[in-house]
Design a protein around this motif. Structure first.
Motif, PDB file in Angstrom:
ATOM      1  N   GLU A 112       3.872  25.404 -19.189  1.00 27.85           N
ATOM      2  CA  GLU A 112       3.512  25.473 -20.714  1.00 27.85           C
ATOM      3  C   GLU A 112       2.498  25.225 -20.427  1.00 27.85           C
ATOM      4  O   GLU A 112       1.101  25.374 -21.021  1.00 27.85           O
ATOM      5  N   LEU A 113       2.558  23.843 -19.812  1.00 26.03           N
ATOM      6  CA  LEU A 113       1.406  22.653 -20.437  1.00 26.03           C
ATOM      7  C   LEU A 113       0.113  23.278 -19.612  1.00 26.03           C
ATOM      8  O   LEU A 113       0.338  23.675 -18.455  1.00 26.03           O
ATOM      9  N   SER A 114      -0.891  23.345 -19.912  1.00 31.27           N
ATOM     10  CA  SER A 114      -2.451  23.263 -19.321  1.00 31.27           C
ATOM     11  C   SER A 114      -1.851  21.837 -18.030  1.00 31.27           C
ATOM     12  O   SER A 114      -1.815  21.356 -17.763  1.00 31.27           O
ATOM     13  N   GLN A 115      -2.765  22.387 -16.546  1.00 30.87           N
ATOM     14  CA  GLN A 115      -2.602  22.034 -15.237  1.00 30.87           C
ATOM     15  C   GLN A 115      -4.046  20.483 -16.106  1.00 30.87           C
ATOM     16  O   GLN A 115      -3.547  20.336 -15.189  1.00 30.87           O
ATOM     17  N   ASP A 116      -4.829  20.856 -17.020  1.00 32.59           N
ATOM     18  CA  ASP A 116      -5.358  19.935 -16.999  1.00 32.59           C
ATOM     19  C   ASP A 116      -5.059  18.571 -17.530  1.00 32.59           C
ATOM     20  O   ASP A 116      -4.703  17.992 -16.972  1.00 32.59           O
ATOM     21  N   LEU A 117      -4.156  18.835 -18.405  1.00 31.67           N
ATOM     22  CA  LEU A 117      -3.350  17.984 -19.048  1.00 31.67           C
ATOM     23  C   LEU A 117      -2.629  17.264 -17.889  1.00 31.67           C
ATOM     24  O   LEU A 117      -2.777  15.788 -17.881  1.00 31.67           O
ATOM     25  N   ILE A 118      -1.977  18.000 -17.102  1.00 30.06           N
ATOM     26  CA  ILE A 118      -0.984  17.656 -16.482  1.00 30.06           C
ATOM     27  C   ILE A 118      -1.670  17.211 -15.337  1.00 30.06           C
ATOM     28  O   ILE A 118      -1.010  15.645 -14.329  1.00 30.06           O
ATOM     29  N   LEU A 119      -2.653  17.493 -14.796  1.00 26.14           N
ATOM     30  CA  LEU A 119      -3.341  16.788 -14.106  1.00 26.14           C
ATOM     31  C   LEU A 119      -4.344  15.488 -14.556  1.00 26.14           C
ATOM     32  O   LEU A 119      -4.068  13.837 -12.746  1.00 26.14           O
ATOM     33  N   ARG A 120      -4.763  14.919 -15.659  1.00 28.10           N
ATOM     34  CA  ARG A 120      -4.890  13.805 -16.039  1.00 28.10           C
ATOM     35  C   ARG A 120      -3.596  12.780 -16.610  1.00 28.10           C
ATOM     36  O   ARG A 120      -3.880  11.559 -15.710  1.00 28.10           O
ATOM     37  N   LEU A 121      -2.055  13.308 -16.916  1.00 26.32           N
ATOM     38  CA  LEU A 121      -1.040  13.036 -17.155  1.00 26.32           C
ATOM     39  C   LEU A 121      -0.885  11.671 -15.220  1.00 26.32           C
ATOM     40  O   LEU A 121      -0.684  10.693 -14.959  1.00 26.32           O
ATOM     41  N   VAL A 122      -0.835  12.639 -14.440  1.00 27.45           N
ATOM     42  CA  VAL A 122      -0.834  12.234 -13.199  1.00 27.45           C
ATOM     43  C   VAL A 122      -1.866  11.367 -12.624  1.00 27.45           C
ATOM     44  O   VAL A 122      -1.351  10.438 -12.445  1.00 27.45           O
ATOM     45  N   ALA A 123      -3.029  11.245 -12.744  1.00 24.46           N
ATOM     46  CA  ALA A 123      -4.443  10.571 -12.604  1.00 24.46           C
ATOM     47  C   ALA A 123      -3.666   9.275 -13.227  1.00 24.46           C
ATOM     48  O   ALA A 123      -3.644   8.497 -12.596  1.00 24.46           O
ATOM     49  N   VAL A 124      -3.240   9.188 -14.394  1.00 22.19           N
ATOM     50  CA  VAL A 124      -3.253   8.671 -15.264  1.00 22.19           C
ATOM     51  C   VAL A 124      -2.169   7.097 -15.205  1.00 22.19           C
ATOM     52  O   VAL A 124      -2.256   6.068 -14.466  1.00 22.19           O
ATOM     53  N   PHE A 125      -0.867   7.972 -14.665  1.00 22.78           N
ATOM     54  CA  PHE A 125      -0.079   7.077 -13.715  1.00 22.78           C
ATOM     55  C   PHE A 125      -0.225   6.905 -12.005  1.00 22.78           C
ATOM     56  O   PHE A 125       0.133   5.385 -11.852  1.00 22.78           O
ATOM     57  N   GLN A 126      -1.005   7.549 -11.339  1.00 17.33           N
ATOM     58  CA  GLN A 126      -1.222   7.100 -10.363  1.00 17.33           C
ATOM     59  C   GLN A 126      -2.041   5.561 -10.007  1.00 17.33           C
ATOM     60  O   GLN A 126      -2.061   4.691  -9.759  1.00 17.33           O
ATOM     61  N   ASP A 127      -3.014   5.974 -10.822  1.00 23.02           N
ATOM     62  CA  ASP A 127      -3.212   4.629 -11.450  1.00 23.02           C
ATOM     63  C   ASP A 127      -2.584   3.201 -12.262  1.00 23.02           C
ATOM     64  O   ASP A 127      -3.179   2.163 -11.652  1.00 23.02           O
ATOM     65  N   LEU A 128      -1.854   3.230 -12.637  1.00 20.00           N
ATOM     66  CA  LEU A 128      -0.734   2.619 -13.321  1.00 20.00           C
ATOM     67  C   LEU A 128      -0.039   1.660 -12.852  1.00 20.00           C
ATOM     68  O   LEU A 128       0.077   0.863 -11.889  1.00 20.00           O
ATOM     69  N   ARG A 129       0.232   2.601 -10.972  1.00 22.62           N
ATOM     70  CA  ARG A 129       1.075   2.369 -10.084  1.00 22.62           C
ATOM     71  C   ARG A 129       0.135   1.755  -9.729  1.00 22.62           C
ATOM     72  O   ARG A 129      -0.131   0.156  -9.199  1.00 22.62           O
ATOM     73  N   HIS A 130      -1.423   1.942  -8.940  1.00 21.84           N
ATOM     74  CA  HIS A 130      -2.541   0.886  -8.534  1.00 21.84           C
ATOM     75  C   HIS A 130      -2.502  -0.753  -9.254  1.00 21.84           C
ATOM     76  O   HIS A 130      -2.442  -1.272  -8.276  1.00 21.84           O
ATOM     77  N   ALA A 131      -2.652  -0.380 -10.512  1.00 28.59           N
ATOM     78  CA  ALA A 131      -2.855  -1.494 -11.049  1.00 28.59           C
ATOM     79  C   ALA A 131      -1.687  -2.555 -10.906  1.00 28.59           C
ATOM     80  O   ALA A 131      -1.544  -3.648 -10.725  1.00 28.59           O
ATOM     81  N   TYR A 132      -0.450  -2.479 -11.331  1.00 31.01           N
ATOM     82  CA  TYR A 132       0.875  -2.342 -10.810  1.00 31.01           C
ATOM     83  C   TYR A 132       0.540  -3.320  -9.517  1.00 31.01           C
ATOM     84  O   TYR A 132       1.001  -5.077  -9.414  1.00 31.01           O
ATOM     85  N   GLU A 133       0.544  -3.031  -7.919  1.00 30.51           N
ATOM     86  CA  GLU A 133       0.162  -3.204  -7.305  1.00 30.51           C
ATOM     87  C   GLU A 133      -1.222  -4.466  -6.675  1.00 30.51           C
ATOM     88  O   GLU A 133      -0.963  -5.492  -6.254  1.00 30.51           O
ATOM     89  N   ALA A 134      -1.587  -3.928  -7.703  1.00 26.54           N
ATOM     90  CA  ALA A 134      -2.779  -5.392  -7.436  1.00 26.54           C
ATOM     91  C   ALA A 134      -2.526  -6.730  -8.576  1.00 26.54           C
ATOM     92  O   ALA A 134      -2.972  -6.861  -8.255  1.00 26.54           O
ATOM     93  N   GLY A 135      -1.425  -6.128  -8.551  1.00 31.57           N
ATOM     94  CA  GLY A 135      -1.359  -7.258 -10.154  1.00 31.57           C
ATOM     95  C   GLY A 135      -1.613  -7.062 -11.397  1.00 31.57           C
ATOM     96  O   GLY A 135      -1.777  -8.476 -11.915  1.00 31.57           O
ATOM     97  N   ARG A 136      -1.987  -6.512 -12.005  1.00 34.90           N
ATOM     98  CA  ARG A 136      -3.514  -6.138 -12.796  1.00 34.90           C
ATOM     99  C   ARG A 136      -2.478  -6.015 -14.537  1.00 34.90           C
ATOM    100  O   ARG A 136      -1.894  -6.058 -15.606  1.00 34.90           O
ATOM    101  N   LEU A 137      -0.640  -5.357 -13.183  1.00 31.27           N
ATOM    102  CA  LEU A 137      -0.175  -5.231 -13.957  1.00 31.27           C
ATOM    103  C   LEU A 137       1.932  -5.822 -14.273  1.00 31.27           C
ATOM    104  O   LEU A 137       1.718  -5.714 -12.985  1.00 31.27           O
ATOM    105  N   ILE A 138       2.207  -5.839 -15.153  1.00 32.26           N
ATOM    106  CA  ILE A 138       3.563  -5.857 -14.389  1.00 32.26           C
ATOM    107  C   ILE A 138       4.888  -5.168 -14.476  1.00 32.26           C
ATOM    108  O   ILE A 138       5.971  -6.073 -14.108  1.00 32.26           O
ATOM    109  N   TYR A 139       4.786  -4.701 -14.471  1.00 31.15           N
ATOM    110  CA  TYR A 139       5.351  -2.980 -14.722  1.00 31.15           C
ATOM    111  C   TYR A 139       5.710  -1.918 -13.571  1.00 31.15           C
ATOM    112  O   TYR A 139       4.682  -1.520 -14.511  1.00 31.15           O
ATOM    113  N   PRO A 140       6.272  -1.413 -13.375  1.00 32.21           N
ATOM    114  CA  PRO A 140       6.433  -0.867 -12.013  1.00 32.21           C
ATOM    115  C   PRO A 140       6.641   1.000 -12.861  1.00 32.21           C
ATOM    116  O   PRO A 140       7.840   1.123 -12.501  1.00 32.21           O
ATOM    117  N   TYR A 141       5.409   1.200 -13.277  1.00 38.64           N
ATOM    118  CA  TYR A 141       5.385   3.043 -13.960  1.00 38.64           C
ATOM    119  C   TYR A 141       5.726   3.514 -12.887  1.00 38.64           C
ATOM    120  O   TYR A 141       5.376   3.693 -11.954  1.00 38.64           O
TER     121      TYR A 141
END
Length: 1408
Positions: free
Chosen positions: A944-973
């Motif tokens: 029931e959620l819009s595909q646009d919102l799901i895509l944005r949320l997925v993209a956010v979490f993909q970037d959060l993980r990249h930030a963790y691997e790069a050492g910018r964040l300290i938690y692996p989402y």
């Protein structure tokens, strides 16, 4: 009264004299002769208990030998004087045999105790046993029996006894007194003579210590050998005798011939010279670790025995190297400079040059002295003839050797096609060495190679073939760390009627029956392995209740049952698990116990031949081996204990898969999975990419994997959609046959209502199914939290209809708990099978969750279970693939192990359990789904959620993980957080996005830098939130929760901002405008009020005034408050000696590496905590009941409890010293000239990361560190000194300011090599437990003529110092750096990676 007593005194005294006389007469055996030794005439008496006499047989020393005679004379002197003796000897059998020889020539009875870490009061005083009817009896220990009956008590291994143990004997040694648990008291014989006659006659309360009782203590001197120092009160009660090492080595030889071979005389002189030279090094500073170590005590005896049986024909460098490593196996892990020194001595002596210590080269098919095995023939039921000859056939040797009762495997191998192994030249050479050692009467230790990662050494196969050639029944006993010295030889058991008794361990049972006992994983035992030294060296051992294994006994003595002999065919082969560094267990004691045979890894061609047998295409096999060779050579000892080694077994697994599925030939993916590349440190990942490129292994785009389908009693995994692999096909996996385990199918198959299929997890399930069901492999799944490890395994078992057992490990899990659950019923110990044993018997899948949380030695039991299908249970049963004995537990062919664990390293900080598993598991990394897979999964979860919102949320979490691997964040989402986020949005669509994301991000409200990164990523993908962090949390609280506010009474008018008065008692103040640090007031510094210019918290409850008052503050008051705040900030900066610009500059540097600081801090802090981590300390007198000692509890022993406490250090390492670290930064002119690429800025940020991290540590004493720079002007520019670390912000700013300033004014040039040289030398001088130098350089190596040899020379000058070189700028252009300096040299092309790379290197170095 006095006169009455006086009249009775003569009568009492007469009675006492009579009692003493009768006691002495009853103890006086007949004299059978006189021993004349020097000027001493010693009367020799017959023994009261002949079974207590020395039966050492051939191991008795030659008394006529001058060295032995002198030692025996000293001992006889001390015995006559009634004094106890302390023999200080290098590790080895000489001192023990000297004591036995003394007992033999004097015909004195003896008792013997071998000390180890598990010896306690029970072993030194009295044990308890339950007899029929529940009667408790006390059994005297060897020490008590020796004191009562006038025997010599031999105590060996004093240096191994933990503190507090030996004082138990102090009173017995000094005063000949001891209080016993049965209520009796041993007292001095003179004191006994003065007792009241009625007490003396009773013999119940007081027992006289015999006048002939003596103690012979044996220990290795500490230092130079490892161990605990001698307790001063204990030491003071002995007369010391230092046993000359050279004399003991010469005395242990067999009788010398009139003329020895020239080869022997030359080698003997080198051994003796090395011993003499080593004794002068013990007082040198720690840098002398590169010196040549002395040969073990038995080296000369082995050399002479070997040469007597196998006259040398010719000595090749490879043959000489093998012989040298056998005689002194410590050279395997010694620095190469020691090997080079010895090689020069060999050449000077005329023996020739030493070959490589890695044992590769000519003569691979030959054993010692150039001989090879040519034939084996049985001559009796327990003997065989072994026929050897030299390569040219000119010299032939035939030896008689023990054999087992089984059929001998035919040799030479006539039909090799029927063999399940490959008898290559290397294999036959090693087999010949083992047969030579066996024929000469030695037990064998197969020692792993020095290189941290190699091809297979054929360890298990060699043991099996060796046993088959000689007709042995091989009994493999798998070692684990919890195994105590007593459990190695005997087990306590409770009979059906409740009585307690003892039964032999597999080792002792093998000794009696003549088996070949394989001690697998002996390295995990540490010093406890030395407790069986007497059995290995002399074939003698003390058993339970007075029973004893002796080297020689008459038939009548054996019939009594008190004495027994080891079967002449009994042999031991010890192998290592390779999970422990060689230096931690390959000691002189181990070398003296066994005949060490250095292992030899397979050559590339041999590995190729083996891999080709799987049917794998030749081109793929060549590529696999090319990659393996480069990958192995790149590994260092720092990382090999944590990373996958990629052994031959792992390559075989890949080859088998490629043979079955040749179209699935994405080697990069398969190899990455095998070595768990996803979890390698950043530095290792960079090297790995280079290796892939060098081997021509490209990176492919992952295909789309359709979801599996169940049809026709099988699970179909449809072919992946990949245009690059058009020949792929669907894979069908049969479902489990329910008739094989109806109960399991009915109740043990996981059930999942929903599983949202996606490409990544479908592909992973396909790979797992292939490994489990087609290739028959056991699995390890590693991944971050919340990536679906359990879900994937449960889903796969559900699809396959596979019954599943489950256990979850934790820090307190023990080996016994993995095997069974223990209960006490009616006074009898009962064992209930654990889920693991049920799975083994019934053929189920056992999921072992949180495998990284248990201790490594607990997880280690899965190694042999997965690799050989073997396990030794503590109740005496064995797990085997085939039933060999009545009580064997047979491994069902359907049994599979699946281990689940979090990824290694930060932030999970689990144990490095991969090192103990070897290559026996197929490893898979479980990742978060890719963007497309994650999007599909969420669309199924919340359509029931819009595909646009799901895509944005997925993209956010993909970037959060990249930030963790790069050492910018300290938690692996992970996927788990994203799923929970979507579930909340689905269930509560009216909640704002800010409210929803706080469910995940509120953990970081006190980390503003993290909140800013999170907000930026959300904003980047169009998910705009007003605020995150602390302000958002407070705003939400005000909206959602009924406000609680403080309404002040009286005057609330504002005056002007001020600090307020300090309350010396720090009482809470609410309202008003007088006190600093109050709440709900006005004008003053505090919290919850209005009009103040600064916040001030004094740890009191905060009372918040209403917002109406808070907002009603005149503008001029606000401006005054702001001005005072600016002034206060300026004052604080002045205190720090910093201006606003400097503060901003340092803040910018700090912000850039904040995430790196947190991760590095957590790692270093955790390591300090881990050293002090509490564990279960056993054999305690209070605490929780230890279920492994329930039997001892039944008998009334007091040490049957366990409680949490500090882990005891290993013998030889009782003191934890700090780690010494030096960081070298390049601050040359080029750093400033080319700073446009960020190299100077990143170096300064890295320095801030180092200083801030070490400043925050709780235990700063754990690390001694400094920072130095090097430039064209000087190789040593102090930036931070070890004795004055920068504790204030201004001091740390001055460091980075100095770094920049030097680059501006220094002249061109480079001192990289000189800087490393001086740093290594300086660091090595410090008394530490580890040493590190990490250097950064941007040197143009070609311009300054810096070669790989130059760098190698300075980086390896001190072998104990771990070095790393980070090359940036022009230095990063040198492609030869990682190849010439594997594991030590790193190219960093992107300067932004400098902090991450240095953090990765430091983390890898210290966390070993």
């Amino acid at each position: 009264m006095l006169s009455t007593y006086s009249s009775k005194l003569p009568h009492i005294m007469a009675q006492r004299r009579l009692v003493q006389l009768l006691h002495e007469l009853s103890r006086a055996p007949a004299q059978i002769g006189t021993l004349k030794l020097g000027d001493i005439n010693f009367p020799v008496h017959e023994a009261l208990t002949p079974s207590r006499l020395s039966h050492a047989g051939n191991v008795i020393l030659e008394p006529q030998d001058t060295i032995n005679a002198n030692n025996l004379y000293f001992m006889l002197q001390k015995y006559v004087l009634g004094q106890d003796i302390f023999l200080l000897s290098q590790p080895g059998p000489y001192a023990r045999r000297l004591a036995m020889t003394f007992c033999s020539i004097t015909n004195l009875e003896y008792e013997y105790i071998a000390l180890h870490r598990d010896v306690g009061e029970t072993e030194l005083k009295q044990g308890r046993e339950l007899r029929h009817g529940g009667n408790l009896v006390y059994v005297d220990s060897a020490a008590v029996k020796a004191a009562k009956y006038g025997r010599i008590l031999i105590i060996e291994g004093i240096e191994k006894a933990e503190r507090g143990i030996m004082p138990l004997l102090n009173n017995l040694l000094e005063n000949r007194e001891m209080n016993l648990d049965d209520g009796t008291h041993i007292i001095h014989p003179q004191r006994f003579a003065l007792l009241d006659p009625s007490e003396a006659k009773s013999g119940r309360r007081f027992v006289p210590a015999h006048k002939n009782f003596r103690v012979f203590a044996i220990a290795a001197p500490v230092p130079p050998y490892t161990g605990y120092p001698i307790d001063p009160p204990f030491r003071s009660r002995f007369q010391a005798r230092f046993v000359d090492p050279v004399g003991s080595m010469l005395s242990l030889q067999t009788s010398a011939n009139a003329s020895e071979p020239a080869f022997y005389e030359k080698f003997r002189d080198i051994i003796l010279t090395t011993q003499d030279a080593s004794e002068t090094h013990h007082q040198v500073d720690a840098a002398a670790k590169s010196a040549l170590q002395a040969f073990p005590q038995t080296a000369l005896a082995k050399l002479r025995t070997l040469l007597a049986a196998f006259p040398p024909s010719s000595s090749s460098p490879a043959s000489l190297a093998r012989l040298t490593l056998t005689l002194n196996p410590a050279l395997i892990h010694s620095p190469f400079v020691a090997w080079a020194t010895l090689s020069k001595h060999m050449e000077d002596a005329g023996l020739g040059a030493l070959g490589s210590p890695s044992l590769t080269g000519e003569g691979d098919n030959l054993g010692y002295m150039g001989y090879r095995i040519v034939r084996i023939e049985r001559i009796t039921s327990d003997k065989a003839h072994l026929y050897f000859e030299t390569a040219d056939g000119r010299k032939k040797v035939t030896l008689e050797a023990p054999a087992g009762p089984r059929h001998l495997l035919e040799f030479p191998f006539s039909d090799r096609s029927h063999l399940d192994f490959f008898p290559t030249d290397r294999f036959l050479g090693l087999l010949t060495c083992m047969l030579q050692a066996h024929a000469l009467g030695w037990d064998i230790s197969y020692v792993p190679p020095a290189l941290p990662s190699t091809a297979s050494c054929s360890t298990s196969t060699l043991v099996q073939v060796f046993g088959a050639l000689l007709g042995y029944e091989v009994d493999t006993v798998h070692m684990y760390k919890e195994l105590g010295g007593r459990e190695l030889v005997m087990r306590r058991k409770v009979e059906e009627d409740g009585t307690t008794t003892w039964e032999p361990s597999p080792l002792i049972d093998g000794a009696w029956t003549g088996r070949l006992v394989h001690l697998a994983g002996i390295d995990v035992l540490g010093s406890t392995a030395g407790s069986i030294a007497r059995l290995v060296q002399d074939r003698e051992f003390e058993l339970w209740e007075g029973k004893r294994i002796v080297a020689h006994a008459e038939k009548e003595e054996l019939e009594s049952g008190e004495l027994s002999m080891a079967h002449p065919s009994f042999r031991i082969i010890a192998t290592a698990s390779k999970s422990q560094p060689l230096k931690d267990w390959l000691s002189d004691e181990h070398a003296n116990m066994f005949f060490p045979i250095p292992s030899q890894p397979m050559s590339v061609e041999e590995e190729f031949t083996i891999l080709q047998q799987t049917g794998c295409p030749e081109n793929l096999t060549r590529t696999l081996l090319s990659f393996a060779e480069k990958y192995r050579s790149s590994m260092t000892s720092d990382v090999v204990q944590k990373n996958r080694k990629l052994g031959t077994r792992a390559l075989l697994r890949l080859s088998r898969r490629l043979s079955r599925f040749p179209y699935d030939s994405d080697l990069r993916t398969l190899l990455s999975q095998a070595i768990l590349a996803e979890f390698l440190p950043a530095t290792e990942t960079m090297n790995l990419d280079v290796i892939f490129e060098d081997c021509g292994i490209p990176k492919r785009t992952p295909p789309y994997n359709p979801p599996p389908v169940v049809r026709d009693n099988s699970v179909e995994f449809p072919e992946p959609s990949d245009p690059l692999r058009p020949s792929s096909t669907s894979i069908f996996i049969p479902q489990f046959d329910a008739s094989q385990d109806p109960d399991g199918v009915a109740s043990r198959i996981p059930h999942m209502d929903h599983f949202y299929d996606n490409s990544l997890q479908s592909g992973l399930m396909r790979d797992l199914a292939i490994d489990l069901e087609i290739l028959g492999e056991h699995l390890v799944l590693l991944g971050n939290q919340g990536v679906g490890k359990n879900k994937i395994v449960d889903r796969l078992c559900q699809l396959l209809r596979r019954p599943q057992e489950y256990i979850q490990l934790h820090r307190d899990t023990t080996v016994n708990q993995l095997m069974f659950q223990t209960s006490l019923e009616g006074g009898v110990i009962k064992y209930t099978d654990s889920p693991l044993l049920r799975a083994i018997k019934l053929g189920r899948v056992i999921v072992v969750d949180e495998a990284d949380k248990a201790a490594e030695h607990v997880v280690a039991i899965f190694r042999s279970l997965a690799g050989q299908g073997e396990l030794t249970l503590s109740d005496g049963r064995r797990v085997r693939r085939q039933k060999e004995r009545d009580n064997d537990v047979v491994v069902h062919p359907n049994f599979r192990l699946i281990l689940l664990a979090n990824r290694p390293g930060y932030p999970f900080l689990g144990n490095h359990f991969l090192q103990v598993l070897g290559d026996n598991f197929s490893c898979h990394s479980v990742s978060n789904p890719d963007l497309a897979s994650e999007r599909k999964l969420l669309s199924q979860l919340a359509p029931e959620l819009s595909q646009d919102l799901i895509l944005r949320l997925v993209a956010v979490f993909q970037d959060l993980r990249h930030a963790y691997e790069a050492g910018r964040l300290i938690y692996p989402y992970s996927l788990r957080e994203l799923i929970n986020l979507v579930k909340h949005i689905k269930a509560y669509p009216n909640d704002s996005l800010e409210t929803t994301v706080r469910n995940v991000f509120d953990f970081d409200v006190y980390k503003p830098d993290t909140i800013n990164i999170l907000a930026d990523i959300l904003d980047h993908h169009g998910l705009v939130v007003k605020r995150l962090g602390l302000d958002a949390a407070r705003e939400a609280a005000q909206k959602k929760v009924l406000d609680m506010k403080y309404e002040p009474k009286g005057n609330t008018d504002l005056d002007k901002p001020k600090f307020g008065k300090e309350d010396p008692d720090n009482e809470p103040h609410t309202g008003g405008n007088n006190w600093a640090g109050g709440t709900g007031g006005r004008d003053t510094a505090g919290l919850g009020g209005r009009g103040g210019y600064m916040r001030l918290y004094k740890e009191h409850n905060i009372n918040q005034i209403p917002d109406t008052l808070k907002n009603n503050v005149p503008d001029h008051i606000k401006e005054q408050a702001r001005e005072m705040a600016r002034q206060e900030l300026a004052r604080r900066l002045e205190e720090l000696n910093m201006n606003v610009g400097e503060a901003k500059g340092y803040g910018a540097l700090l912000e850039s590496v904040q995430a790196h600081i947190v991760r590095l801090y957590d790692l270093l802090e955790n390591l300090s905590a881990k050293e002090e981590e509490r564990v279960w300390v056993k054999r305690q007198t209070d605490g929780e009941l230890d279920d492994s000692r329930l039997t001892e509890g039944l008998t009334g022993e007091s040490t049957v409890y366990k409680r949490r406490g500090m882990a005891k250090p290993e013998v030889g390492r009782p003191q934890i010293k700090p780690k010494r670290i030096r960081f070298l930064f390049d601050i040359s002119a080029s750093m400033y000239r080319f700073q446009y690429d960020g190299r100077l800025q990143r170096s300064m940020e890295t320095a801030v990361m180092i200083m801030e991290t070490f400043n925050r540590l709780t235990r700063k004493d754990k690390y001694v560190w400094d920072i130095y720079g090097h430039s064209g002007d000087s190789p040593t520019i102090p930036l931070v000194e070890a004795d004055s670390p920068p504790t204030e912000v201004r001091d740390r700013w001055k460091v980075v300011e100095k770094m920049e300033m030097v680059t501006q004014y220094t002249f061109a040039g480079d001192h990289t090599v000189e800087a490393i040289d001086k740093a290594v030398t300086e660091v090595a001088k410090f008394d530490a437990d580890d040493w590190f130098v990490i250097a950064i350089t941007d040197a143009n190596f070609g311009r300054y003529n810096i070669t790989a040899e130059d760098l190698k020379r300075v980086m390896t000058r001190q072998p104990k110092v771990n070095t790393a070189l980070i090359c940036i700028g022009e230095g990063a252009e040198a492609s030869w750096i990682p190849k010439q300096l594997p594991g030590e040299g790193f190219r960093v092309s992107n300067t932004a990676d400098i902090p991450a790379v240095l953090r990765s290197i430091l983390s890898t170095m210290v966390d070993r």
